[in-house]
Design a protein around this motif. Structure first.
Motif, PDB file in Angstrom:
ATOM      1  N   VAL A   4      -7.257  -3.388   6.982  1.00 48.07           N
ATOM      2  CA  VAL A   4      -7.712  -1.998   7.093  1.00 48.07           C
ATOM      3  C   VAL A   4      -8.544  -1.832   8.362  1.00 48.07           C
ATOM      4  O   VAL A   4      -9.502  -2.573   8.575  1.00 48.07           O
ATOM      5  CB  VAL A   4      -8.573  -1.601   5.870  1.00 48.07           C
ATOM      6  CG1 VAL A   4      -9.124  -0.191   6.026  1.00 48.07           C
ATOM      7  CG2 VAL A   4      -7.756  -1.721   4.584  1.00 48.07           C
TER       8      VAL A   4
ATOM      9  N   LYS B 254     -19.472  -5.667   1.431  1.00 44.25           N
ATOM     10  CA  LYS B 254     -18.377  -6.283   2.197  1.00 44.25           C
ATOM     11  C   LYS B 254     -18.762  -6.731   3.602  1.00 44.25           C
ATOM     12  O   LYS B 254     -18.149  -7.643   4.139  1.00 44.25           O
ATOM     13  CB  LYS B 254     -17.214  -5.299   2.300  1.00 44.25           C
ATOM     14  CG  LYS B 254     -16.409  -5.210   1.013  1.00 44.25           C
ATOM     15  CD  LYS B 254     -15.063  -4.560   1.226  1.00 44.25           C
ATOM     16  CE  LYS B 254     -14.232  -4.688  -0.037  1.00 44.25           C
ATOM     17  NZ  LYS B 254     -13.594  -3.484  -0.475  1.00 44.25           N
TER      18      LYS B 254
ATOM     19  N   ALA C 235      -6.854   9.430  -0.906  1.00 46.96           N
ATOM     20  CA  ALA C 235      -6.871  10.040   0.426  1.00 46.96           C
ATOM     21  C   ALA C 235      -5.452  10.471   0.806  1.00 46.96           C
ATOM     22  O   ALA C 235      -4.489   9.758   0.508  1.00 46.96           O
ATOM     23  CB  ALA C 235      -7.384   9.009   1.434  1.00 46.96           C
TER      24      ALA C 235
ATOM     25  N   LYS D 183       0.855  -1.205   0.000  1.00 52.11           N
ATOM     26  CA  LYS D 183       0.000   0.000   0.000  1.00 52.11           C
ATOM     27  C   LYS D 183       0.879   1.240   0.000  1.00 52.11           C
ATOM     28  O   LYS D 183       0.501   2.275  -0.558  1.00 52.11           O
ATOM     29  CB  LYS D 183      -0.925  -0.007   1.219  1.00 52.11           C
ATOM     30  CG  LYS D 183      -1.982  -1.111   1.132  1.00 52.11           C
ATOM     31  CD  LYS D 183      -3.226  -0.744   1.883  1.00 52.11           C
ATOM     32  CE  LYS D 183      -4.191  -1.883   2.112  1.00 52.11           C
ATOM     33  NZ  LYS D 183      -4.746  -2.553   0.980  1.00 52.11           N
TER      34      LYS D 183
ATOM     35  N   MET E   9     -13.826   5.508  -4.374  1.00 53.34           N
ATOM     36  CA  MET E   9     -14.875   6.118  -3.568  1.00 53.34           C
ATOM     37  C   MET E   9     -15.266   7.418  -4.259  1.00 53.34           C
ATOM     38  O   MET E   9     -14.395   8.215  -4.618  1.00 53.34           O
ATOM     39  CB  MET E   9     -14.382   6.368  -2.150  1.00 53.34           C
ATOM     40  CG  MET E   9     -15.511   6.658  -1.191  1.00 53.34           C
ATOM     41  SD  MET E   9     -14.947   6.712   0.508  1.00 53.34           S
ATOM     42  CE  MET E   9     -15.178   5.049   1.057  1.00 53.34           C
TER      43      MET E   9
ATOM     44  N   LYS F 204      -3.849   1.207   7.751  1.00 57.77           N
ATOM     45  CA  LYS F 204      -3.714   0.072   6.825  1.00 57.77           C
ATOM     46  C   LYS F 204      -2.338  -0.560   6.940  1.00 57.77           C
ATOM     47  O   LYS F 204      -1.322   0.150   6.908  1.00 57.77           O
ATOM     48  CB  LYS F 204      -3.901   0.556   5.379  1.00 57.77           C
ATOM     49  CG  LYS F 204      -5.243   1.220   5.117  1.00 57.77           C
ATOM     50  CD  LYS F 204      -5.450   1.566   3.646  1.00 57.77           C
ATOM     51  CE  LYS F 204      -6.883   2.024   3.415  1.00 57.77           C
ATOM     52  NZ  LYS F 204      -7.184   2.317   2.018  1.00 57.77           N
TER      53      LYS F 204
ATOM     54  N   GLY G 172      -7.334  -9.296   3.063  1.00 58.63           N
ATOM     55  CA  GLY G 172      -8.440  -8.344   3.032  1.00 58.63           C
ATOM     56  C   GLY G 172      -8.830  -7.805   4.397  1.00 58.63           C
ATOM     57  O   GLY G 172      -9.864  -7.176   4.549  1.00 58.63           O
TER      58      GLY G 172
ATOM     59  N   GLU H 259      -6.480   9.662   5.505  1.00 57.13           N
ATOM     60  CA  GLU H 259      -7.678  10.482   5.672  1.00 57.13           C
ATOM     61  C   GLU H 259      -8.917   9.603   5.446  1.00 57.13           C
ATOM     62  O   GLU H 259      -8.935   8.771   4.543  1.00 57.13           O
ATOM     63  CB  GLU H 259      -7.577  11.569   4.592  1.00 57.13           C
ATOM     64  CG  GLU H 259      -8.745  12.441   4.380  1.00 57.13           C
ATOM     65  CD  GLU H 259      -8.654  13.177   3.016  1.00 57.13           C
ATOM     66  OE1 GLU H 259      -9.469  14.067   2.798  1.00 57.13           O
ATOM     67  OE2 GLU H 259      -7.793  12.840   2.172  1.00 57.13           O
TER      68      GLU H 259
ATOM     69  N   GLU I 131      -8.246   1.712  -3.157  1.00 54.35           N
ATOM     70  CA  GLU I 131      -7.242   0.642  -3.256  1.00 54.35           C
ATOM     71  C   GLU I 131      -7.106   0.191  -4.696  1.00 54.35           C
ATOM     72  O   GLU I 131      -8.027   0.334  -5.502  1.00 54.35           O
ATOM     73  CB  GLU I 131      -7.636  -0.564  -2.390  1.00 54.35           C
ATOM     74  CG  GLU I 131      -8.946  -1.197  -2.837  1.00 54.35           C
ATOM     75  CD  GLU I 131      -9.201  -2.587  -2.278  1.00 54.35           C
ATOM     76  OE1 GLU I 131      -8.274  -3.225  -1.763  1.00 54.35           O
ATOM     77  OE2 GLU I 131     -10.354  -3.039  -2.374  1.00 54.35           O
TER      78      GLU I 131
HETATM   79  P1  AMP Z   1      -9.678  -2.350   1.491  1.00 60.31           P
HETATM   80  O1  AMP Z   1      -9.252  -3.557   2.268  1.00 60.31           O
HETATM   81  O2  AMP Z   1      -8.553  -1.473   1.074  1.00 60.31           O
HETATM   82  O3  AMP Z   1     -10.648  -2.725   0.432  1.00 60.31           O
HETATM   83  O4  AMP Z   1     -10.536  -1.473   2.491  1.00 60.31           O
HETATM   84  C1  AMP Z   1     -11.672  -2.026   3.087  1.00 60.31           C
HETATM   85  C2  AMP Z   1     -12.724  -0.996   3.209  1.00 60.31           C
HETATM   86  O5  AMP Z   1     -12.313   0.031   4.104  1.00 60.31           O
HETATM   87  C3  AMP Z   1     -13.042  -0.248   1.921  1.00 60.31           C
HETATM   88  O6  AMP Z   1     -13.915  -0.948   1.105  1.00 60.31           O
HETATM   89  C4  AMP Z   1     -13.654   1.010   2.467  1.00 60.31           C
HETATM   90  O7  AMP Z   1     -15.016   0.782   2.788  1.00 60.31           O
HETATM   91  C5  AMP Z   1     -12.900   1.241   3.728  1.00 60.31           C
HETATM   92  N1  AMP Z   1     -11.852   2.255   3.523  1.00 60.31           N
HETATM   93  C6  AMP Z   1     -10.591   2.057   3.095  1.00 60.31           C
HETATM   94  N2  AMP Z   1      -9.930   3.216   2.997  1.00 60.31           N
HETATM   95  C7  AMP Z   1     -10.784   4.184   3.384  1.00 60.31           C
HETATM   96  C8  AMP Z   1     -10.702   5.615   3.530  1.00 60.31           C
HETATM   97  N3  AMP Z   1      -9.575   6.278   3.265  1.00 60.31           N
HETATM   98  N4  AMP Z   1     -11.793   6.269   3.950  1.00 60.31           N
HETATM   99  C9  AMP Z   1     -12.927   5.611   4.250  1.00 60.31           C
HETATM  100  N5  AMP Z   1     -13.079   4.280   4.147  1.00 60.31           N
HETATM  101  C10 AMP Z   1     -12.015   3.569   3.726  1.00 60.31           C
END
Ligand code: AMP
Ligand code: GLY
Length: 424
Positions: free
Chosen positions: A153, A214, A118, A103, A273, A143, A150, A186, A283
């Motif tokens: 986060v 999810k 972000a 990441k 997003m 993260k 998965g 953020e 991501e």
């Molecule tokens: P990921 O494992 O990277 O898919 O992240 C899991 C979930 O965390 C994502 O689907 C988002 O719902 C949430 N998420 C990740 N990054 C952010 C962020 N910067 N702001 C808000 N929600 C986030």
């Protein structure tokens, strides 16, 4: 042709079923596949991360084309190892797969090339991370740098949760080396959209957009899971937003990867997003999403093998990729208790008419019978002219599938149906 697909979940089952539509495909080997995939491919007991065994198998069986589907083998260099012995492959090499594997790499790439995401800070010691989090804005998104099934986060609403996250990832090392560095970013708000794309490093062709679900429980409550269901297309992803994403995110990303000497070939997944300030990258994944694939591929009209070969050969520019204007809905049926504790070993029965629409994720075949063998057991996808019909049909099909302790969300597609009203 003999094809080898590395992986063994619902996503791989969807890829295999689609590849089988090509008449020149004689045999598909799945490494390792699963009890349900066994109906469509020859399952071989080689784990998806056992790269030396995968390469030996491909050579011994004179495999003509390989598809490496999961993140782990891609990040470990499965495509490099297969290419070295002359086996054409769909998937990024190790240098390009780092876009998901780290990441920190992905965030630094976006910063360097002005790709909207972000804002963030990177930490490689718990002390510096904790000092920063003392006055950081809440909620804070924490993260782990590397792959974490998965689960890497954590969205911390309070300072205590933020400190706990640092402790869990960096000190208790629950994700091992993946947590040696962390990104604190953020917190963004807005609807999420998944866009998978085919890219050969030069040309990028987005697939139909999709929406994942999810969380484990209805109403997006409960723990995060690998995904409880999907719909495609995603109603929030309007043609105007698609144009913005192409110009500000998709093309800049593949150009950036090329400029870094890491051209990306394969399926590049953009987790986006749609914030009030415009689309942002949440991501990157270096592979097809699961269960996004189970709604995206059923809508693909073009032959999948042809597109995959063009992606691997660098001839995607001359390939026309078409999607049906229909709608798809996939409902995942899991074992009660997933994603924490659940039992396995229950017999699964599926009405024969539904079988072509079933993508098996976690099941074992014993004496010709299928038994549950995982958290996510299977997904069932319906395709229809409208989203309403696709959702209704997917749930009707769920009713034709039985196993003890089955659990599924009842509201897959509901948010998308409401969004259709909003964006109208
Ligand atoms: P990921 O494992 O990277 O898919 O992240 C899991 C979930 O965390 C994502 O689907 C988002 O719902 C949430 N998420 C990740 N990054 C952010 C962020 N910067 N702001 C808000 N929600 C986030
Ligand atoms: N469904 C999200 C993923 O495949 O990462």
């Amino acid at each position: 042709m003999k094809i080898m697909v590395v992986g063994g979940g619902g996503r791989e089952h969807a890829i295999i079923k689609k590849l089988k539509e090509n008449q020149s495909v004689e045999t598909i080997y799945a490494l390792p596949g699963n009890g349900g995939i066994a109906a469509d491919a020859v399952c071989v007991g080689i784990g998806a991360k056992d790269i030396p065994a995968i390469v030996s198998f491909a050579k011994e069986h004179a495999v003509d084309f390989a598809v490496v589907a999961p993140d782990d083998p891609l990040v470990l260099g499965a495509v490099d190892a297969l290419s070295e012995v002359g086996i054409p492959c769909f998937g990024p090499n190790r240098a390009a797969a780092v876009i998901e594997g780290s990441k920190v790499f992905a965030k630094n790439l976006m910063k360097k090339y002005g790709i909207p995401t972000a804002s963030y800070e990177v930490f490689d010691t718990p002390e510096t991370a904790l000092a920063y989090l003392k006055d950081a804005h809440l909620p804070a998104v924490i993260k782990a740098d590397g792959l974490a099934l998965g689960k890497g986060v954590i969205i911390a609403e309070t300072r205590e949760q933020a400190y706990d996250a640092v402790k869990t990832i960096m000190e208790d090392k629950v994700f091992g080396q993946s947590g040696a560095r962390i990104v604190v970013e953020e917190f963004l708000t807005g609807p999420e959209v998944s866009v998978l794309s085919f890219t050969d490093g030069e040309t990028l062709i987005p697939m139909v957009s999709s929406m994942d679900h999810k969380r484990a429980l209805d109403g997006d409550r409960g723990l995060n899971t690998g995904g409880m269901g999907t719909v495609a297309p995603n109603p929030y992803y309007t043609p105007e937003i698609a144009d913005i994403c192409m110009e500000t995110i998709f093309l800049p990303t593949i150009r950036a990867m090329k400029a870094e000497g890491r051209p990306f070939r394969g399926c590049l997944y953009f987790g986006l997003m749609l914030t009030p300030k415009g689309p942002r990258v949440i991501e990157y994944n270096c592979r097809f999403g699961d269960p996004e694939t189970q709604v995206v591929l059923p809508l693909l009209k073009t032959d999948l093998l042809t597109v995959m070969q063009a992606t691997a050969n660098g001839t995607l520019a001359s390939c026309k990729v078409e999607f049906s204007p229909a709608h798809a809905c996939c409902v995942v049926m899991a074992s009660q208790g997933y994603p924490t504790h659940y039992e396995r070993g229950f017999e699964i029965t599926v009405a024969p008419a539904v079988l072509p629409h079933v993508y098996v994720a976690g099941a074992k075949l014993t004496d010709g019978k299928l038994y549950t063998d995982g958290g996510r057991v299977l997904g069932v996808t319906a395709v229809a002219d409208t989203l309403e019909e696709a959702v209704k049909e997917a749930y009707r099909e769920v009713g034709e599938i039985r196993f003890e302790n089955a659990y599924y969300r009842r509201d897959i597609g509901l948010k998308a149906l409401k969004a259709k009203e909003e964006v109208k």
